[in-house]
Motif scaffolding. Structure first.
Motif, PDB file in Angstrom:
ATOM      1  N   ASN A 178      10.581  -3.213  -2.580  1.00  0.00           N
ATOM      2  CA  ASN A 178      11.666  -2.411  -2.011  1.00  0.00           C
ATOM      3  C   ASN A 178      12.494  -3.193  -0.983  1.00  0.00           C
ATOM      4  O   ASN A 178      13.212  -2.600  -0.174  1.00  0.00           O
ATOM      5  CB  ASN A 178      11.103  -1.134  -1.369  1.00  0.00           C
ATOM      6  CG  ASN A 178      10.483  -0.207  -2.402  1.00  0.00           C
ATOM      7  OD1 ASN A 178      10.921  -0.167  -3.549  1.00  0.00           O
ATOM      8  ND2 ASN A 178       9.450   0.528  -2.015  1.00  0.00           N
ATOM      9  N   GLY A 179      12.376  -4.514  -1.017  1.00  0.00           N
ATOM     10  CA  GLY A 179      13.185  -5.336  -0.138  1.00  0.00           C
ATOM     11  C   GLY A 179      12.463  -5.792   1.117  1.00  0.00           C
ATOM     12  O   GLY A 179      11.250  -5.594   1.270  1.00  0.00           O
ATOM     13  N   SER A 195       9.540  -1.295   7.213  1.00  0.00           N
ATOM     14  CA  SER A 195       8.705  -1.015   6.043  1.00  0.00           C
ATOM     15  C   SER A 195       7.581  -2.034   5.909  1.00  0.00           C
ATOM     16  O   SER A 195       6.432  -1.677   5.595  1.00  0.00           O
ATOM     17  CB  SER A 195       9.567  -1.007   4.783  1.00  0.00           C
ATOM     18  OG  SER A 195       8.770  -0.762   3.645  1.00  0.00           O
ATOM     19  N   ILE A 196       7.891  -3.302   6.150  1.00  0.00           N
ATOM     20  CA  ILE A 196       6.874  -4.349   6.075  1.00  0.00           C
ATOM     21  C   ILE A 196       5.793  -4.117   7.122  1.00  0.00           C
ATOM     22  O   ILE A 196       4.595  -4.177   6.833  1.00  0.00           O
ATOM     23  CB  ILE A 196       7.510  -5.740   6.270  1.00  0.00           C
ATOM     24  CG1 ILE A 196       8.435  -6.066   5.089  1.00  0.00           C
ATOM     25  CG2 ILE A 196       6.431  -6.822   6.420  1.00  0.00           C
ATOM     26  CD1 ILE A 196       9.271  -7.321   5.283  1.00  0.00           C
ATOM     27  N   PRO A 251       0.816  -1.225   0.000  1.00  0.00           N
ATOM     28  CA  PRO A 251       0.000   0.000   0.000  1.00  0.00           C
ATOM     29  C   PRO A 251       0.847   1.271   0.000  1.00  0.00           C
ATOM     30  O   PRO A 251       0.333   2.354  -0.255  1.00  0.00           O
ATOM     31  CB  PRO A 251      -0.809  -0.122   1.298  1.00  0.00           C
ATOM     32  CG  PRO A 251       0.036  -0.957   2.195  1.00  0.00           C
ATOM     33  CD  PRO A 251       0.706  -1.951   1.282  1.00  0.00           C
ATOM     34  N   LYS A 252       2.142   1.126   0.268  1.00  0.00           N
ATOM     35  CA  LYS A 252       3.035   2.289   0.293  1.00  0.00           C
ATOM     36  C   LYS A 252       3.604   2.588  -1.086  1.00  0.00           C
ATOM     37  O   LYS A 252       4.260   3.607  -1.289  1.00  0.00           O
ATOM     38  CB  LYS A 252       4.178   2.041   1.270  1.00  0.00           C
ATOM     39  CG  LYS A 252       3.735   1.838   2.714  1.00  0.00           C
ATOM     40  CD  LYS A 252       4.875   1.350   3.579  1.00  0.00           C
ATOM     41  CE  LYS A 252       5.992   2.383   3.619  1.00  0.00           C
ATOM     42  NZ  LYS A 252       7.142   1.912   4.428  1.00  0.00           N
ATOM     43  N   ILE A 296      -4.801 -13.215   3.056  1.00  0.00           N
ATOM     44  CA  ILE A 296      -4.322 -12.717   1.765  1.00  0.00           C
ATOM     45  C   ILE A 296      -2.861 -13.104   1.577  1.00  0.00           C
ATOM     46  O   ILE A 296      -2.105 -13.219   2.543  1.00  0.00           O
ATOM     47  CB  ILE A 296      -4.463 -11.186   1.616  1.00  0.00           C
ATOM     48  CG1 ILE A 296      -3.797 -10.462   2.780  1.00  0.00           C
ATOM     49  CG2 ILE A 296      -5.911 -10.774   1.462  1.00  0.00           C
ATOM     50  CD1 ILE A 296      -3.784  -8.951   2.613  1.00  0.00           C
ATOM     51  N   ILE A 297      -2.505 -13.311   0.316  1.00  0.00           N
ATOM     52  CA  ILE A 297      -1.105 -13.523  -0.030  1.00  0.00           C
ATOM     53  C   ILE A 297      -0.475 -12.168  -0.305  1.00  0.00           C
ATOM     54  O   ILE A 297      -1.031 -11.356  -1.059  1.00  0.00           O
ATOM     55  CB  ILE A 297      -0.971 -14.427  -1.269  1.00  0.00           C
ATOM     56  CG1 ILE A 297      -1.451 -15.841  -0.943  1.00  0.00           C
ATOM     57  CG2 ILE A 297       0.475 -14.459  -1.757  1.00  0.00           C
ATOM     58  CD1 ILE A 297      -1.470 -16.779  -2.137  1.00  0.00           C
ATOM     59  N   LEU A 298       0.643 -11.894   0.322  1.00  0.00           N
ATOM     60  CA  LEU A 298       1.398 -10.679   0.024  1.00  0.00           C
ATOM     61  C   LEU A 298       2.181 -10.955  -1.254  1.00  0.00           C
ATOM     62  O   LEU A 298       3.083 -11.793  -1.274  1.00  0.00           O
ATOM     63  CB  LEU A 298       2.336 -10.344   1.186  1.00  0.00           C
ATOM     64  CG  LEU A 298       1.657 -10.134   2.545  1.00  0.00           C
ATOM     65  CD1 LEU A 298       2.708  -9.933   3.644  1.00  0.00           C
ATOM     66  CD2 LEU A 298       0.702  -8.951   2.508  1.00  0.00           C
ATOM     67  N   SER A 299       1.802 -10.278  -2.329  1.00  0.00           N
ATOM     68  CA  SER A 299       2.430 -10.548  -3.617  1.00  0.00           C
ATOM     69  C   SER A 299       3.896 -10.137  -3.590  1.00  0.00           C
ATOM     70  O   SER A 299       4.346  -9.398  -2.708  1.00  0.00           O
ATOM     71  CB  SER A 299       1.690  -9.809  -4.734  1.00  0.00           C
ATOM     72  OG  SER A 299       1.863  -8.418  -4.583  1.00  0.00           O
ATOM     73  N   ARG A 300       4.628 -10.591  -4.583  1.00  0.00           N
ATOM     74  CA  ARG A 300       6.046 -10.251  -4.636  1.00  0.00           C
ATOM     75  C   ARG A 300       6.251  -8.744  -4.762  1.00  0.00           C
ATOM     76  O   ARG A 300       7.268  -8.208  -4.329  1.00  0.00           O
ATOM     77  CB  ARG A 300       6.717 -11.008  -5.781  1.00  0.00           C
ATOM     78  CG  ARG A 300       6.858 -12.501  -5.492  1.00  0.00           C
ATOM     79  CD  ARG A 300       7.352 -13.255  -6.723  1.00  0.00           C
ATOM     80  NE  ARG A 300       7.609 -14.665  -6.447  1.00  0.00           N
ATOM     81  CZ  ARG A 300       6.687 -15.611  -6.463  1.00  0.00           C
ATOM     82  NH1 ARG A 300       5.427 -15.292  -6.715  1.00  0.00           N
ATOM     83  NH2 ARG A 300       6.991 -16.868  -6.222  1.00  0.00           N
TER      84      ARG A 300
END
Length: 260
Positions: A222-223, A228-229, A190-191, A213-217
């Motif tokens: 940004n690593g 950040s995550i 979302p960032k 939900i799957i967090l897509s690649r």
């Protein structure tokens, strides 16, 4: 750290898995599915993993809090050997993709024989229309609806159009009423500016009563910076707390149509 939604990240990296565990991610997926995937998703800008079942062992040896999902190949002549390897490697869940034959699916379930848990991946028209039998036969606590292959199989122009279909919402509703954890698709960071806003998308997933939900690649574009995550997940949690505030179906449809 606990989150309201169940988050799944795809990785075979011990270093990344450690960071994800520290961020409170509940599940990581080692994605060994390869058979037929290149042909199915050709030109669709999807990523084909190079993960191996042995990677499950490497992640289990870390003794993290998160659970390990191993996505195996669709039914094939070597499928029982794949299942045995995944079980021996310590997979907490085996995800079963591309269900196109209920008898073959039952053979997989029977061979797993409750040695580990199962996640059916509903990503074919066939599996949608056989959803009731898949759920009833499997004794499952989790299921996921994969949009990448589903939109191709049904014939939609892009993977998010199906979210506006009443028949799809009926299948999701049936799953929600019969399975503890129901996931839909994947979602980006979302960032990061995306063609389809992640918060708008999540609000629609939540409207359909998705709990995973799957967090897509692209979420990790940004690593794997821990802070950040966590910031991205907190933004998702804000949507969870008040999804109506973020829901804008007209704007979401506009963004989805621009993908065509």
């Amino acid at each position: 750290m606990k989150w309201s939604l169940n988050y799944i990240a795809i990785t075979n990296s011990p270093e990344e898995a450690r960071i994800l565990d520290e961020c409170g991610i509940q599940q990581v997926m080692v994605d060994t599915e390869i058979l037929g995937k290149v042909d199915r998703q050709k030109g669709k800008q999807t990523i084909i993993s190079d993960h191996k079942i042995e990677d499950v062992t490497k992640l289990k040896e870390l003794q993290l809090n998160l659970e390990i999902i191993c996505r195996i190949n669709p039914f094939n002549e070597n499928i029982f050997n794949e299942i045995n390897q995944a079980v021996l490697a310590g997979a907490d869940f085996i995800m079963i993709p591309m269900i196109k034959n209920i008898e073959e699916y039952k053979l997989i379930v029977d061979h797993i024989d409750r040695r580990t848990k199962i996640i059916p991946l509903i990503e074919t028209t066939y599996s949608l229309f056989n959803l009731k039998e898949i759920i009833e036969y499997s004794n499952i606590k989790q299921i996921h609806f994969g949009l990448n292959d589903l939109f191709i199989d049904i014939g939609y122009k892009n993977l998010f159009e199906i979210l506006f279909s009443e028949f799809f919402s009926c299948f999701i509703n049936f799953a929600v009423n019969n399975v503890e954890i129901v996931g839909i698709g994947g979602i980006g960071n979302p960032k990061v500016p995306l063609k389809v806003d992640s918060l708008l998308l999540l609000s629609e997933f939540l409207n359909l009563k998705s709990s995973s939900i799957i967090l897509s690649r692209s979420f990790f574009k940004n690593g794997y910076d821990k802070q950040s995550i966590i910031e991205g997940l907190r933004m998702f949690e804000d949507v969870f707390k008040d999804s109506k505030k973020y829901r804008n179906l007209v704007l979401l449809k506009e963004q989805v149509q621009r993908l065509n």
